[in-house]
Design a protein around this motif. Structure first.
Motif, mmCIF file in Angstrom:
data_model
loop_
_atom_site.group_PDB
_atom_site.id
_atom_site.type_symbol
_atom_site.label_atom_id
_atom_site.label_comp_id
_atom_site.label_asym_id
_atom_site.label_seq_id
_atom_site.Cartn_x
_atom_site.Cartn_y
_atom_site.Cartn_z
ATOM 1 N N GLY A 71 3.757 -68.871 101.467
ATOM 2 C CA GLY A 71 2.267 -68.219 100.576
ATOM 3 C C GLY A 71 1.040 -67.172 101.106
ATOM 4 O O GLY A 71 0.591 -66.864 100.378
ATOM 5 N N ARG A 72 1.318 -67.639 102.439
ATOM 6 C CA ARG A 72 0.392 -65.820 103.026
ATOM 7 C C ARG A 72 0.900 -65.540 103.907
ATOM 8 O O ARG A 72 2.070 -65.658 104.317
ATOM 9 C CB ARG A 72 -0.534 -67.188 104.425
ATOM 10 N N PRO A 73 0.669 -64.188 104.023
ATOM 11 C CA PRO A 73 -1.557 -63.624 103.596
ATOM 12 C C PRO A 73 -0.674 -62.884 102.277
ATOM 13 O O PRO A 73 0.537 -63.400 101.827
ATOM 14 C CB PRO A 73 -0.991 -62.221 104.302
ATOM 15 N N PHE A 74 -1.771 -63.142 101.352
ATOM 16 C CA PHE A 74 -2.223 -62.677 100.249
ATOM 17 C C PHE A 74 -1.990 -61.161 100.609
ATOM 18 O O PHE A 74 -1.650 -60.979 98.868
ATOM 19 C CB PHE A 74 -3.290 -63.438 99.756
ATOM 20 N N ILE A 75 -2.437 -60.406 100.995
ATOM 21 C CA ILE A 75 -2.232 -59.312 100.924
ATOM 22 C C ILE A 75 -1.759 -58.995 102.731
ATOM 23 O O ILE A 75 -1.807 -59.267 103.312
ATOM 24 C CB ILE A 75 -3.948 -58.729 101.456
ATOM 25 N N SER A 76 -0.950 -58.052 102.065
ATOM 26 C CA SER A 76 0.237 -56.932 102.943
ATOM 27 C C SER A 76 -0.742 -56.382 104.318
ATOM 28 O O SER A 76 -1.576 -56.045 104.765
ATOM 29 C CB SER A 76 0.999 -55.745 102.472
ATOM 30 N N GLU A 77 0.422 -56.963 105.798
ATOM 31 C CA GLU A 77 -0.694 -56.098 106.992
ATOM 32 C C GLU A 77 -1.230 -55.068 106.376
ATOM 33 O O GLU A 77 -2.080 -54.578 107.519
ATOM 34 C CB GLU A 77 0.397 -56.190 108.167
ATOM 35 N N ASN A 78 -0.630 -53.832 106.494
ATOM 36 C CA ASN A 78 -0.362 -52.819 105.992
ATOM 37 C C ASN A 78 -2.022 -52.222 105.130
ATOM 38 O O ASN A 78 -2.300 -51.172 105.633
ATOM 39 C CB ASN A 78 0.541 -51.448 105.619
ATOM 40 N N GLU A 79 -2.156 -52.952 104.336
ATOM 41 C CA GLU A 79 -3.252 -53.079 102.975
ATOM 42 C C GLU A 79 -4.085 -53.711 104.306
ATOM 43 O O GLU A 79 -5.011 -53.748 103.843
ATOM 44 C CB GLU A 79 -2.842 -53.444 101.762
ATOM 45 N N ARG A 80 -4.018 -54.483 104.981
ATOM 46 C CA ARG A 80 -4.830 -55.271 106.024
ATOM 47 C C ARG A 80 -5.290 -54.228 106.453
ATOM 48 O O ARG A 80 -6.878 -54.306 107.002
ATOM 49 C CB ARG A 80 -4.843 -56.620 105.986
ATOM 50 N N ALA A 81 -4.572 -53.381 107.545
ATOM 51 C CA ALA A 81 -4.880 -52.795 108.664
ATOM 52 C C ALA A 81 -5.974 -51.557 107.418
ATOM 53 O O ALA A 81 -6.425 -52.024 108.531
ATOM 54 C CB ALA A 81 -3.910 -52.626 109.470
ATOM 55 N N GLU A 82 -5.750 -51.359 106.271
ATOM 56 C CA GLU A 82 -6.305 -50.180 105.813
ATOM 57 C C GLU A 82 -7.542 -50.797 105.549
ATOM 58 O O GLU A 82 -8.899 -50.195 106.108
ATOM 59 C CB GLU A 82 -5.089 -49.520 104.115
ATOM 60 N N ILE A 83 -7.823 -51.410 105.244
ATOM 61 C CA ILE A 83 -9.130 -52.584 104.661
ATOM 62 C C ILE A 83 -10.226 -52.652 106.045
ATOM 63 O O ILE A 83 -10.934 -52.204 105.795
ATOM 64 C CB ILE A 83 -8.617 -53.518 104.328
ATOM 65 N N ILE A 84 -9.290 -52.711 107.013
ATOM 66 C CA ILE A 84 -10.094 -53.339 108.270
ATOM 67 C C ILE A 84 -10.424 -51.935 109.066
ATOM 68 O O ILE A 84 -12.016 -51.163 109.340
ATOM 69 C CB ILE A 84 -9.519 -53.734 109.439
ATOM 70 N N ALA A 85 -9.625 -51.257 108.720
ATOM 71 C CA ALA A 85 -9.739 -49.669 109.240
ATOM 72 C C ALA A 85 -11.075 -48.809 109.194
ATOM 73 O O ALA A 85 -11.392 -47.437 109.293
ATOM 74 C CB ALA A 85 -8.509 -48.120 109.119
ATOM 75 N N SER A 86 -11.148 -49.169 107.001
ATOM 76 C CA SER A 86 -12.234 -48.269 106.554
ATOM 77 C C SER A 86 -13.548 -49.002 107.018
ATOM 78 O O SER A 86 -14.726 -48.135 106.400
ATOM 79 C CB SER A 86 -11.923 -48.711 105.441
ATOM 80 N N LEU A 87 -14.101 -49.864 107.773
ATOM 81 C CA LEU A 87 -15.430 -50.709 108.413
ATOM 82 C C LEU A 87 -15.660 -49.371 108.913
ATOM 83 O O LEU A 87 -15.462 -49.272 110.750
ATOM 84 C CB LEU A 87 -14.453 -51.724 108.555
ATOM 85 N N ARG A 88 -16.964 -49.185 109.221
ATOM 86 C CA ARG A 88 -17.887 -48.186 109.795
ATOM 87 C C ARG A 88 -18.167 -48.783 111.560
ATOM 88 O O ARG A 88 -17.307 -47.761 112.215
ATOM 89 C CB ARG A 88 -18.854 -47.533 109.798
ATOM 90 N N MET A 89 -17.501 -50.139 111.779
ATOM 91 C CA MET A 89 -17.825 -50.858 113.042
ATOM 92 C C MET A 89 -16.553 -50.133 113.993
ATOM 93 O O MET A 89 -16.846 -50.264 114.672
ATOM 94 C CB MET A 89 -17.925 -52.444 113.336
ATOM 95 N N VAL A 90 -15.228 -50.431 113.201
ATOM 96 C CA VAL A 90 -13.989 -50.431 113.696
ATOM 97 C C VAL A 90 -13.607 -48.759 114.380
ATOM 98 O O VAL A 90 -13.675 -47.675 113.066
ATOM 99 C CB VAL A 90 -13.454 -50.526 112.704
ATOM 100 N N ASP A 91 -13.073 -48.683 115.062
ATOM 101 C CA ASP A 91 -12.818 -47.622 115.668
ATOM 102 C C ASP A 91 -11.356 -47.302 116.143
ATOM 103 O O ASP A 91 -10.795 -46.017 116.208
ATOM 104 C CB ASP A 91 -13.319 -47.306 117.340
#
Length: 160
Positions: A71-91
Motif C-alpha cells: 500500500g506504500r508509497p502513496f506517491i509515485s517515485e517520479n512525483e516524489r522526486a519532482e516534489i523534492i527537486a522543487s525545494l530550493r535547498m535541493v541541487d
C-alpha cells in the motif's frame, strides 16, 4: 521557479564530479519522502546548511514497499522526486532501487552523508562506507517526532 535536475546515477555522477572540481563540497541525503512533512523539510534544510551541493537520493517505489509495507508509497517515485527537486535547498535528485544507499555513497563519494536525528553518527548503517570514501556522517534536522506513517495513521483509521 527552476527545479533541481532529476538524474539517473550515471548523469548525476558526471554533474557531481564537475561540481566537486569547481570547489564545492557534496552532501548526500536520502529517504522515501512519501507524504512530505515538516520533518523532511527540516532534515533537508539541515543537510544543505552543511555547506555545499545537496544531492537527494529517493527510494524507488519497490524499495518503499519493502521498507514500509504493501500500500506504500502513496506517491509515485517520479512525483516524489519532482516534489523534492522543487525545494530550493535541493541541487539534484536521483531515484535509487537498491535496498541501501551504499552504492550512491560509493559512486558519488559525498563529503557529508546527512542522516536524520533518529540516528547517531555511530548508528548510521552506512558510516563505514562513508568514511572509506573520505566523507563524514552528519546528523541534521529536528528531533524525529514526525513521520509519514504516523500521519497516515491519524488520517486513515484501520478497519476493525
Amino acid at each position: 521557479m527552476m527545479s533541481a535536475p532529476i538524474l539517473p546515477l550515471a548523469e548525476l555522477t558526471d554533474l557531481v564530479n564537475d561540481v566537486r572540481a569547481a570547489g564545492s563540497r557534496i552532501i548526500l541525503a536520502n529517504g522515501c519522502f512519501d507524504l512530505i512533512h515538516v520533518g523532511h523539510i527540516r532534515y533537508l534544510a539541515g543537510a544543505k546548511a552543511l555547506g555545499g551541493f545537496l544531492v537527494v537520493g529517493i527510494n524507488s517505489d519497490s524499495q518503499v514497499r519493502t521498507l514500509k509495507g504493501e500500500g506504500r508509497p502513496f506517491i509515485s517515485e517520479n512525483e516524489r522526486a519532482e516534489i523534492i527537486a522543487s525545494l530550493r535547498m535541493v541541487d539534484a535528485v536521483t531515484i535509487f532501487d537498491e535496498t541501501t544507499v551504499e552504492n550512491l555513497i560509493r559512486t558519488l563519494r559525498p563529503d557529508f552523508h546527512a542522516k536524520g536525528t533518529d540516528y547517531t553518527t555511530e548508528t548510521v548503517p552506512e558510516r563505514e562506507i562513508v568514511r572509506s570514501v573520505g566523507g563524514e556522517v552528519a546528523i541534521v534536522g529536528d528531533p524525529k517526532d514526525h513521520s509519514s506513517t504516523d500521519l497516515i495513521g491519524i488520517v486513515i483509521k484501520p478497519r476493525s
